[in-house]
Design a protein around this motif. Structure first.
Motif, short mmCIF file in Angstrom:
data_model
loop_
_atom_site.label_atom_id
_atom_site.label_comp_id
_atom_site.label_asym_id
_atom_site.label_seq_id
_atom_site.Cartn_x
_atom_site.Cartn_y
_atom_site.Cartn_z
N ASN A 45 0.84 -1.19 0.00
CA ASN A 45 0.00 0.00 0.00
C ASN A 45 0.88 1.25 0.00
O ASN A 45 2.10 1.16 -0.12
CB ASN A 45 -0.97 -0.01 1.19
CG ASN A 45 -0.23 -0.11 2.53
OD1 ASN A 45 0.93 0.28 2.64
ND2 ASN A 45 -0.92 -0.63 3.54
N ALA A 46 0.25 2.41 0.14
CA ALA A 46 0.97 3.68 0.08
C ALA A 46 1.99 3.82 1.20
O ALA A 46 2.95 4.59 1.09
CB ALA A 46 0.00 4.84 0.11
N ASP A 105 -12.08 -1.91 0.56
CA ASP A 105 -11.42 -1.17 -0.53
C ASP A 105 -10.01 -0.78 -0.11
O ASP A 105 -9.77 -0.30 1.00
CB ASP A 105 -12.21 0.10 -0.87
CG ASP A 105 -13.57 -0.21 -1.48
OD1 ASP A 105 -13.88 -1.40 -1.64
OD2 ASP A 105 -14.31 0.75 -1.78
N THR A 106 -9.06 -0.97 -1.05
CA THR A 106 -7.67 -0.64 -0.75
C THR A 106 -6.97 -0.20 -2.02
O THR A 106 -7.35 -0.59 -3.13
CB THR A 106 -6.93 -1.84 -0.12
OG1 THR A 106 -5.62 -1.43 0.28
CG2 THR A 106 -6.78 -2.98 -1.11
N SER A 107 -5.94 0.61 -1.87
CA SER A 107 -5.10 1.03 -2.98
C SER A 107 -3.75 0.36 -2.83
O SER A 107 -3.13 0.43 -1.77
CB SER A 107 -4.94 2.55 -2.98
OG SER A 107 -4.11 2.96 -4.05
N ALA A 108 -3.30 -0.32 -3.87
CA ALA A 108 -2.06 -1.08 -3.75
C ALA A 108 -1.31 -1.09 -5.08
O ALA A 108 -1.86 -0.78 -6.14
CB ALA A 108 -2.38 -2.52 -3.32
N GLN A 109 -0.02 -1.45 -4.99
CA GLN A 109 0.80 -1.59 -6.19
C GLN A 109 1.72 -2.79 -6.04
O GLN A 109 1.99 -3.27 -4.93
CB GLN A 109 1.64 -0.33 -6.44
CG GLN A 109 2.75 -0.11 -5.41
CD GLN A 109 3.66 1.05 -5.78
OE1 GLN A 109 3.59 1.60 -6.87
NE2 GLN A 109 4.52 1.44 -4.85
N PHE A 161 -6.48 -4.68 -13.96
CA PHE A 161 -5.15 -4.14 -13.76
C PHE A 161 -4.13 -5.08 -14.41
O PHE A 161 -4.20 -6.30 -14.23
CB PHE A 161 -4.85 -4.00 -12.27
CG PHE A 161 -3.50 -3.39 -11.96
CD1 PHE A 161 -3.22 -2.08 -12.34
CD2 PHE A 161 -2.52 -4.12 -11.32
CE1 PHE A 161 -1.98 -1.52 -12.08
CE2 PHE A 161 -1.28 -3.57 -11.05
CZ PHE A 161 -1.02 -2.27 -11.42
N PHE A 175 -0.18 2.67 -8.43
CA PHE A 175 -1.26 2.24 -7.54
C PHE A 175 -2.56 2.01 -8.30
O PHE A 175 -2.87 2.68 -9.28
CB PHE A 175 -1.46 3.25 -6.42
CG PHE A 175 -0.36 3.22 -5.40
CD1 PHE A 175 -0.40 2.31 -4.36
CD2 PHE A 175 0.71 4.10 -5.49
CE1 PHE A 175 0.62 2.27 -3.42
CE2 PHE A 175 1.73 4.06 -4.56
CZ PHE A 175 1.69 3.15 -3.51
N GLN A 176 -3.30 1.02 -7.81
CA GLN A 176 -4.60 0.66 -8.36
C GLN A 176 -5.55 0.37 -7.19
O GLN A 176 -5.17 -0.28 -6.22
CB GLN A 176 -4.49 -0.59 -9.24
CG GLN A 176 -5.80 -1.13 -9.75
CD GLN A 176 -6.42 -0.25 -10.82
OE1 GLN A 176 -5.69 0.47 -11.51
NE2 GLN A 176 -7.73 -0.28 -10.95
N THR A 177 -6.78 0.88 -7.29
CA THR A 177 -7.77 0.62 -6.25
C THR A 177 -8.41 -0.74 -6.46
O THR A 177 -8.89 -1.06 -7.55
CB THR A 177 -8.86 1.70 -6.25
OG1 THR A 177 -8.26 2.97 -5.96
CG2 THR A 177 -9.92 1.39 -5.19
N SER A 196 -11.44 -2.81 -5.10
CA SER A 196 -12.67 -2.73 -4.31
C SER A 196 -12.92 -4.07 -3.62
O SER A 196 -12.34 -5.09 -3.98
CB SER A 196 -13.86 -2.38 -5.21
OG SER A 196 -13.63 -1.16 -5.88
#
Length: 305
Positions: free
Chosen positions: A44-45, A168-172, A215, A250-252, A254
């Motif tokens: 994550n961020a 929901d999360t934003s990750a790469q 993604f 980063f991509q969300t 859901s």
């Protein structure tokens, strides 16, 4: 006339010795691809593995194949539950046992005539960090050899995960990688049909529960190749590159269920074409030329008499 015959004999000797020296030249062609992935994570961020992701299943499959002068062989394997997948090296040709299991050593030019593949996968991107090694080498020390080595994980699939994202999360995705690509054709095979190539590929594909890709990541640094040909300027290409912290952006994600497929592949191929005459032909040609010189000397002696 006797002097002319001596000059002719000398010329034949020089020409014959030159052809024999050429026939004994060592020609070489190689394609080598060593591709090592390490520290492969989803984060994550904050740089941490996102919480709230459950692994429903984890399957990894592997397949390696080699060929040399029309002979082909290979091996397959699989593992699940984040277990290691280690397919032992497969090789055709000589010398045998030139490298150990999972070796990343770089072989020198002229190492032999063989094709070799190796493969290893461990860890998981959702915790311990994924690791992967695919290796392909195809070497021909002399002409008239054709080889190819393909090290492929599950026909382009390294591992397939089914995961549930609980919120929901934003990750790469992020990874380190070491890459060695080499394609080489020796000067002995200048202006022949000899060729060599080596390549790698790596991708991540995330699909939702309906099978739609939401993604995809295929960094250009890990999707490339080199090629060499028996012509000027294209006979020695490639080298070693190390990449640290390659990131997808980063991509969300859901809440829901997803499939994550990671592919890693390395390939190497070579064809050595030796257009030097066979030694037996050269010997026959030499005998014919020497005979011609002998006849010339005999005619000269007859004229003098």
């Amino acid at each position: 006339m006797k002097a002319k015959s001596s000059i002719l004999a000398l010329g034949i000797g020089v020409a014959l010795s030159g052809m024999m020296a050429t026939s004994q030249a060592q020609a070489g062609v190689l394609g080598s691809s060593i591709f090592e992935i390490s520290n492969f994570f989803i984060q994550n961020a904050d740089g941490n593995v996102p919480t709230g992701i459950t692994i429903n299943s984890d399957v990894r499959n592997g397949e390696i194949a080699v060929g040399l002068n029309g002979v082909n062989t290979g091996n397959t394997g699989n593992a699940g539950g984040s277990g290691n997948l280690n397919i032992l090296p497969v090789q055709l040709g000589a010398p045998a046992n030139i490298l150990g299991d999972n070796s990343t050593a770089i072989l020198p030019d002229g190492s032999g005539t063989f094709s070799r593949s190796d493969l290893f996968v461990s860890g998981t991107i959702f915790g311990t960090g994924g690791q992967g090694l695919t290796r392909s080498d195809a070497y021909a020390l002399s002409g008239d050899n054709q080889g190819n080595a393909n090290s492929t994980i599950a026909n382009n699939v390294l591992a397939t995960y089914s995961i549930t994202v609980e919120a929901d999360t934003s990750a790469q995705f992020v990874t380190d990688a070491d890459v060695y690509l080499k394609a080489f054709v020796s000067n002995d095979l200048f202006n022949t049909a000899s060729s060599a190539n080596a390549s790698i590929s790596f991708s991540v594909d995330v699909k939702n529960s309906s099978g739609t890709t939401i993604f995809a990541w295929a960094p250009e640094e890990l999707n490339r190749g080199v090629a060499a040909f028996g012509v000027a300027g294209f006979n020695d290409v490639g080298g070693f590159n190390a990449y640290t912290g390659l990131a997808s952006g980063f991509q969300t994600l859901s809440t829901g269920v997803y499939s994550v497929t990671i592919q890693q592949k390395s390939t190497a191929r070579e064809v050595a074409v030796n257009q030097i005459p066979e030694p037996s032909i050269i010997v026959l040609l030499g005998i014919g030329l020497v005979g011609f010189g002998f006849v010339s000397r005999s005619k000269g002696s007859s004229l003098q008499a």
